[in-house]
Scaffold this active site. Structure first.
Site, mmCIF file in Angstrom:
data_model
loop_
_atom_site.group_PDB
_atom_site.id
_atom_site.type_symbol
_atom_site.label_atom_id
_atom_site.label_comp_id
_atom_site.label_asym_id
_atom_site.label_seq_id
_atom_site.Cartn_x
_atom_site.Cartn_y
_atom_site.Cartn_z
ATOM 1 N N GLY B 45 44.736 42.424 40.211
ATOM 2 C CA GLY B 45 43.706 41.425 39.916
ATOM 3 C C GLY B 45 44.088 40.073 40.441
ATOM 4 O O GLY B 45 45.262 39.758 40.609
ATOM 5 N N THR B 48 40.743 32.917 39.157
ATOM 6 C CA THR B 48 41.099 31.540 38.823
ATOM 7 C C THR B 48 42.280 31.537 37.863
ATOM 8 O O THR B 48 43.052 30.603 37.808
ATOM 9 C CB THR B 48 39.921 30.827 38.151
ATOM 10 O OG1 THR B 48 39.382 31.700 37.173
ATOM 11 C CG2 THR B 48 38.869 30.450 39.160
ATOM 12 N N PHE B 49 42.403 32.608 37.093
ATOM 13 C CA PHE B 49 43.451 32.698 36.082
ATOM 14 C C PHE B 49 44.817 32.984 36.689
ATOM 15 O O PHE B 49 45.826 32.860 36.041
ATOM 16 C CB PHE B 49 43.112 33.799 35.081
ATOM 17 C CG PHE B 49 42.792 35.105 35.734
ATOM 18 C CD1 PHE B 49 43.797 35.967 36.141
ATOM 19 C CD2 PHE B 49 41.459 35.473 35.967
ATOM 20 C CE1 PHE B 49 43.505 37.152 36.776
ATOM 21 C CE2 PHE B 49 41.163 36.671 36.604
ATOM 22 C CZ PHE B 49 42.184 37.506 37.001
ATOM 23 N N VAL B 52 47.383 39.350 38.552
ATOM 24 C CA VAL B 52 47.749 40.402 37.607
ATOM 25 C C VAL B 52 48.378 41.558 38.381
ATOM 26 O O VAL B 52 47.867 41.967 39.427
ATOM 27 C CB VAL B 52 46.528 40.913 36.807
ATOM 28 C CG1 VAL B 52 46.978 41.933 35.777
ATOM 29 C CG2 VAL B 52 45.805 39.766 36.136
ATOM 30 N N LYS B 68 50.410 39.502 33.638
ATOM 31 C CA LYS B 68 49.563 38.401 34.071
ATOM 32 C C LYS B 68 50.420 37.149 34.173
ATOM 33 O O LYS B 68 51.023 36.715 33.196
ATOM 34 C CB LYS B 68 48.436 38.209 33.038
ATOM 35 C CG LYS B 68 47.459 37.111 33.379
ATOM 36 C CD LYS B 68 46.294 37.167 32.406
ATOM 37 C CE LYS B 68 45.410 35.945 32.529
ATOM 38 N NZ LYS B 68 44.265 36.018 31.634
ATOM 39 N N ASP B 169 33.913 35.031 28.128
ATOM 40 C CA ASP B 169 33.883 35.503 29.515
ATOM 41 C C ASP B 169 33.580 36.997 29.564
ATOM 42 O O ASP B 169 34.277 37.769 30.217
ATOM 43 C CB ASP B 169 35.204 35.189 30.232
ATOM 44 C CG ASP B 169 35.047 35.271 31.753
ATOM 45 O OD1 ASP B 169 33.890 35.297 32.234
ATOM 46 O OD2 ASP B 169 36.066 35.303 32.465
#
Lengths: 252, 392
Positions: B45, B48-49, B52, B68, B169
């Site tokens: 993944g 913006t975060f 992952v 993460k 979200d």
């Protein structure tokens, strides 16, 4: 309850009364608690009472895990304030923390220039924050006695009657006691409910207030309606801890 | 600090630079283990975060985790308040339908990272995400299986709302599903605690949350005093997607999203939604009028089950105060009529490949009517887990 207890005002009042301490001369190893520094700086920073309580708990937990002599207590205290601001969504600006902490340690000095010392201090606080979180397993939230105390107050208002409640500042004094206990690492040793009850008990005793309908029940404590698992000797022990803090703080 | 030196290690005046570095490198944190106890297997993944990864527990090679990375873009401000919020929320939430945070790991501080550790949130690994599953035409859900997915989704929402947390979200990509068919709500990076108006004061939350296609009308109109209904709008969008196989309202601007919502759910005005006129952007946005509500007729071609359509109709409600909450939705006849919700494990056992949206980017371009997209050609990264990770 007389509207709300203005804990912020209590903080300010206390700050005015408190003796001026030269923290540089205090001996942490000799039993002095840097939590006093947390509260003094926190008040100057206008932090919310629960933010300061969180910072104090973080500080005590850190020094429970780590060796005292290895860390500057005032750096950890400043960092605990910074972290607590984030945890409680009551952000304290790092620049303000630096200025307040510096001025509290070096009373009367001018604010730090933006220079090496400032950046070192800033880096120190930020790095210590990461250190604290790792040491505490990233579990930096606390369950505060405050919310239990508030519930107990609500019930007691009706129990004592509005007259007594409005004329005798039991809630105010109990809140002060609760804050006092946060100066001592002992605050970690008891459940939030028990701490809340003991703070109130001490306030009731100070004002010599008896709860109605409780006179004849010697073997049952007044607080048994709130908590079932608080033994009498433990109850005493917490009250004694609060009084010890109180005498340490005032220097008697 | 006291004496104008601030290092957090012993006798720092007595240690030279090299000794200090060694000290930091070898510092032991009993409650925060090193990330090297996990071996990265594939990146699954990116957003913006941050990133992952899928990783294997070296001490327990059968155990897989998702790692993460905590983005520390502003190191002068210390640990990001958003990451701290996410951690605190994840530590609070322990439920079968919420992703499980195992621990937080750190990398060893060394010269290579300028003596600054990187932090990872470590989760139980989930083989699929819902967006990835829906984008694969070979994955077919029976009605009972769809019910199971939605029931778990609403169970998760009920639990987090009961604990006074908003997810903020909701989208198919943030709904993970294990190979055994257990659904987990994931990515609490935007989540926050809420309370119903303190002392009568309305909340002032940011409305810049939720991926546009799943964003409810109240947020698009600037509401800041919102609550759990924002997540249930997203649940409604996801529900429809279980049949349409791609997001039902793919706007490319806030304005267009509102237009699409009006075209599906009917015109937004004080008749359909009392009080909407007080929202900050009500006057500023163009709201098509004379639109009839067409939720049922537009989705009937996809959703044959009348109970399903009825539940969707109760989730995609413009007025958040009239939108079904998780509890109401769970009590809907949809979940209590034949075919009853049934386990997904058997169906998923047919698919030995992990499906993540990240690994199937083609889906985003698909239109609602062209849902026979061919899955991307894949190469396998690992074989031994029994799950091949598609990497491109």
């Amino acid at each position: 309850m007389k509207e709300v207890i203005d804990v912020m005002e209590l903080q300010r009042e206390k700050a005015r009364r408190a003796a001026i301490i030269d923290y540089r001369k205090m001996d942490f190893m000799g039993g002095f608690s840097p939590a006093l520094f947390v509260f003094e700086c926190g008040k100057k920073l206008n932090g919310q009472p629960l933010t300061l309580a969180t910072a104090a708990v973080i500080l005590h937990r850190f020094f429970k895990e780590m060796d005292h002599s290895n860390y500057d207590p005032y750096l950890i205290a400043s960092s605990a304030l910074y972290l607590a601001g984030k945890v409680k969504d009551d952000p304290l600006k790092i620049r303000d923390i630096i200025n307040v902490a510096h001025n509290t340690l070096h009373r009367g000095s001018t604010p730090l220039e933006i220079g090496e010392e400032y950046w070192n201090m800033r880096d120190g606080i930020v790095q210590a924050e990461l250190l604290i979180m790792r040491a505490l397993k990233f579990e930096v939230g606390t369950i505060h006695p405050h919310k239990y105390m508030l519930h107990y107050f609500k019930s007691m208002e009706g129990w004592l009657g509005k007259d007594v409640w409005d004329n005798i500042p039991i809630a105010k004094l109990a809140t002060c006691f609760l804050q006092d206990l946060h100066l001592d690492p002992a605050v970690l040793d008891y459940s939030p409910q028990h701490i809340a009850v003991a703070s109130i008990s001490l306030a009731l005793q100070c004002y010599g207030v008896q709860l109605p309908l409780m006179e004849d029940l010697d073997d049952e404590a007044w607080y048994s309606v709130f908590v079932k698992d608080l033994q009498k000797d433990k109850h005493w022990e917490i009250m004694e801890k609060i009084m010890e803090v109180f005498s340490k703080e005032t220097g008697h | 600090m006291q004496n104008n030196h601030h290092s957090g290690h012993p006798n720092s005046t007595a240690m030279n630079m090299r000794e200090k570095e060694k000290y930091i490198e070898n510092f032991n944190f009993p409650f925060c283990e090193e990330a090297s106890k996990y071996q990265k297997v594939a990146k699954i993944g990116q957003g913006t975060f941050g990133e992952v990864f899928k990783a294997r527990d070296i001490n327990n090679p059968k155990k897989y985790v998702a790692m993460k990375k905590v983005l520390m873009d502003n190191e002068k401000e210390g640990f990001p308040i958003t990451a701290l919020r996410e951690i605190r929320i994840l530590q609070l939430l322990k439920h079968d339908n919420v992703v499980n945070l195992i621990e937080i790991c750190r990398t060893k501080a060394s010269a290579a990272n300028r003596y600054r550790s990187t932090f990872y949130l470590v989760f139980d690994f989930c083989e699929h995400d819902l967006a990835g599953l829906l984008s694969n035409v070979n994955v077919k859900f029976s009605l009972g299986e769809i019910k199971k997915v939605l029931q778990q989704l609403l169970n998760g929402l009920f639990y987090i709302h009961y604990n006074k947390i908003l997810h903020r979200d909701m989208k198919a990509a943030n709904v993970l599903i294990t190979k055994l068919g257990v659904l987990k709500l994931a990515d609490f990076g935007l989540a926050r605690a809420f309370s119903t108006n303190k002392n009568g004061m309305p909340n002032r939350f940011t409305n810049r949350v939720v991926t546009l296609w799943y964003r409810p009308p109240e947020l698009l109109l600037g509401e800041r005093n919102y609550g759990p209904p924002v997540d249930l709008w997203g649940a409604g969008c996801i529900m429809a997607e279980m049949w349409t196989r791609s997001p039902i309202m793919q706007g490319n601007s806030e304005q267009q999203q509102l237009t699409l919502i009006s075209q599906l759910c009917g015109s937004i005005n004080p008749q359909s939604w009392p009080g909407v006129e007080h929202l900050e952007l009500y006057k500023k946005m163009e709201l098509p009028q004379e639109q009839k509500r067409k939720v049922k007729e537009r989705l009937k071609p996809y959703m044959k089950d009348p109970y399903a359509i009825d539940l969707l109709d109760k989730l995609l409600v413009l007025d958040p105060s009239k939108r079904a909450d998780a509890d109401t939705a769970l009590n809907h006849d949809f979940f209590w009529t034949d075919p009853m919700p049934c386990e997904l494990g058997k169906m998923l056992a047919n698919h030995s490949q992990s499906m993540f949206e990240f690994l199937a980017p083609a889906r985003r371009a698909t239109q609602i009517n062209r849902h026979h997209a061919i899955p991307r050609p894949t190469t396998s990264a690992v074989q031994d887990s029994g799950y091949q990770d598609r990497v491109f």
